[in-house]
Design a protein around this motif. Structure first.
Motif, PDB file in Angstrom:
ATOM      1  N   UNK A 113       0.817  -1.209   0.000  1.00  0.00           N
ATOM      2  CA  UNK A 113       0.000   0.000   0.000  1.00  0.00           C
ATOM      3  C   UNK A 113       0.850   1.258   0.000  1.00  0.00           C
ATOM      4  N   UNK A 114       0.493   2.186   0.878  1.00  0.00           N
ATOM      5  CA  UNK A 114       1.186   3.468   0.903  1.00  0.00           C
ATOM      6  C   UNK A 114       2.653   3.314   1.322  1.00  0.00           C
ATOM      7  N   UNK A 129       4.682   1.091   0.283  1.00  0.00           N
ATOM      8  CA  UNK A 129       5.398   0.841  -0.970  1.00  0.00           C
ATOM      9  C   UNK A 129       5.625   2.159  -1.719  1.00  0.00           C
ATOM     10  N   UNK A 130       4.605   3.018  -1.703  1.00  0.00           N
ATOM     11  CA  UNK A 130       4.724   4.318  -2.379  1.00  0.00           C
ATOM     12  C   UNK A 130       5.750   5.214  -1.689  1.00  0.00           C
ATOM     13  N   UNK A 182       3.581  10.237   9.440  1.00  0.00           N
ATOM     14  CA  UNK A 182       2.322  10.930   9.162  1.00  0.00           C
ATOM     15  C   UNK A 182       1.122   9.980   9.040  1.00  0.00           C
ATOM     16  N   UNK A 183       1.395   8.684   9.046  1.00  0.00           N
ATOM     17  CA  UNK A 183       0.293   7.727   8.855  1.00  0.00           C
ATOM     18  C   UNK A 183      -0.593   7.599  10.098  1.00  0.00           C
ATOM     19  N   UNK A 184      -1.831   7.158   9.902  1.00  0.00           N
ATOM     20  CA  UNK A 184      -2.773   6.973  11.019  1.00  0.00           C
ATOM     21  C   UNK A 184      -2.268   5.924  11.991  1.00  0.00           C
ATOM     22  N   UNK A 218       5.805  -4.473   6.653  1.00  0.00           N
ATOM     23  CA  UNK A 218       5.245  -3.223   7.177  1.00  0.00           C
ATOM     24  C   UNK A 218       3.761  -3.197   6.802  1.00  0.00           C
ATOM     25  N   UNK A 219       2.907  -2.976   7.802  1.00  0.00           N
ATOM     26  CA  UNK A 219       1.458  -2.956   7.565  1.00  0.00           C
ATOM     27  C   UNK A 219       0.924  -1.547   7.821  1.00  0.00           C
ATOM     28  N   UNK A 220       0.784  -0.749   6.768  1.00  0.00           N
ATOM     29  CA  UNK A 220       0.168   0.570   6.957  1.00  0.00           C
ATOM     30  C   UNK A 220      -1.330   0.385   7.227  1.00  0.00           C
ATOM     31  N   UNK A 221      -2.071   1.446   7.564  1.00  0.00           N
ATOM     32  CA  UNK A 221      -3.497   1.296   7.907  1.00  0.00           C
ATOM     33  C   UNK A 221      -4.245   0.512   6.832  1.00  0.00           C
TER      34      UNK A 221
END
Lengths: 140, 78, 140, 78
Positions: B7-8, B10-11, B44-46, B71-74
């Motif tokens: 997700x983000x 990776x970006x 900056x992530x939730x 890594x597990x973003x929201x």
């Protein structure tokens, strides 16, 4: 208990088979929720959505949710399917469903399945608008 | 040590995985601190979670070279 | 609002088309409940069920339920289908479903639809056991 | 006056409709009383409703010759 469990990550969800898959002789009730792509998010027109999954872990998390639900509500059959890749408006992206002897159990289980999936399963959704893309829920 | 990105994440990194060879984080917490320092946008992530061998891992979980780390973003499925 | 409404009494329910019928560009959630024939009622083996409807009035009552639900939950699409005639174990006998922008509304509406249908719509079910038949709920 | 019968009401009477020609009930209540007197088994049901022109009708609703009148035993759809 029949205890039939379908847990899948797929490219395309076929909603036409869902009830046939959840049907069994012990179930008086089958409740299914389908999540689909809406045309507008906060008044902005969505071109498409892109779903990405950490597939191996997502299947494990989906399986945990399924096992919990089957035990808690004495479900006979259960399905959790999530789609990945690009989806356009109206496309189904997730299906959760359960069958049980009486309707209370399958309704409550179905709600639990979708609520918990959205909280714990490592799948990410990117909204593609005309001029930008947004990873949903990434920022506060 | 290899870390999968989705997700983000990776970006932010611009790649689907990170490779640690010199400074190797020994725990989940160290990994979080390391990537947030290198890529401030993670701050900056939730939320930010780490999975070890396909299970959510708390900050004190140790990391081993052969673990599958991600890594597990929201999350935002459904 | 899309406001698509399907109210029917039919001989055979086809569950394969339900989600396609409830799908629209404004709906992120579709919730459907299917009631089916269970093999056992209070440990007695059911051979079949027979459904009889006061059709004209049943359609009117179903329509009232639909109108209430569409207004209360701002539904986009809604379906209420009930089967009549002889049904065997596993056959679907009733389908209720709704689509809405977000999932709370369609879940709540779906539950309301089936609960209210069972209370007010003039349809009667006879259980056919090996040695007797029973009109369900007729006696205290 | 013709009265439609469904479900167990049809079984109790042994017919899918009742015909009143001499004693004609003037209200929903009178209809209920009349059929319960003629067919005591109606008194054993969990409930008994009457529909006039496809709408549930309270006891004081008057009955007219041209109304479509139906006995509604306890419903059990779904």
């Amino acid at each position: 208990m029949v205890d039939k469990k379908i847990i899948e990550i797929v490219d395309v969800i076929d909603t036409s088979k869902v009830f046939a898959k959840l049907s069994d002789s012990q179930s008086g009730g089958i409740c299914v929720f389908v999540g689909a792509v809406r045309e507008f998010t906060k008044n902005e027109k969505v071109m498409s959505l892109e779903f990405e999954a950490y597939e191996q872990m997502a299947l494990r998390e989906m399986d945990k949710i399924a096992i919990n639900a089957i035990e808690k509500w004495q479900l006979n059959s259960l399905i959790i399917q999530h789609a990945v890749g690009f989806k356009k408006v109206e496309d189904p992206v997730v299906v959760v469903g359960a069958s049980s002897a009486h309707r209370d159990a399958c309704f409550e289980a179905c709600r639990y399945l979708i609520d918990t999936l959205k909280e714990t399963v490592p799948i990410w959704k990117k909204e593609v608008f005309e001029n930008k893309t947004v990873w949903v829920s990434a920022h506060p | 040590m290899k870390v999968l990105l989705f997700g983000i994440a990776k970006d932010i990194v611009g790649s689907s995985q990170l490779q640690f060879s010199e400074v190797v984080p020994k725990t989940v917490l160290e990994l979080k601190q390391l990537i947030s320092k290198t890529y401030p946008k993670f701050g900056e992530l939730s939320s930010l979670a780490v999975a070890v061998n396909s299970e959510y891992a708390k900050d004190d979980v140790p990391l081993n070279r052969n673990d599958e780390i991600a890594i597990i973003p929201p999350v935002s499925g459904g």
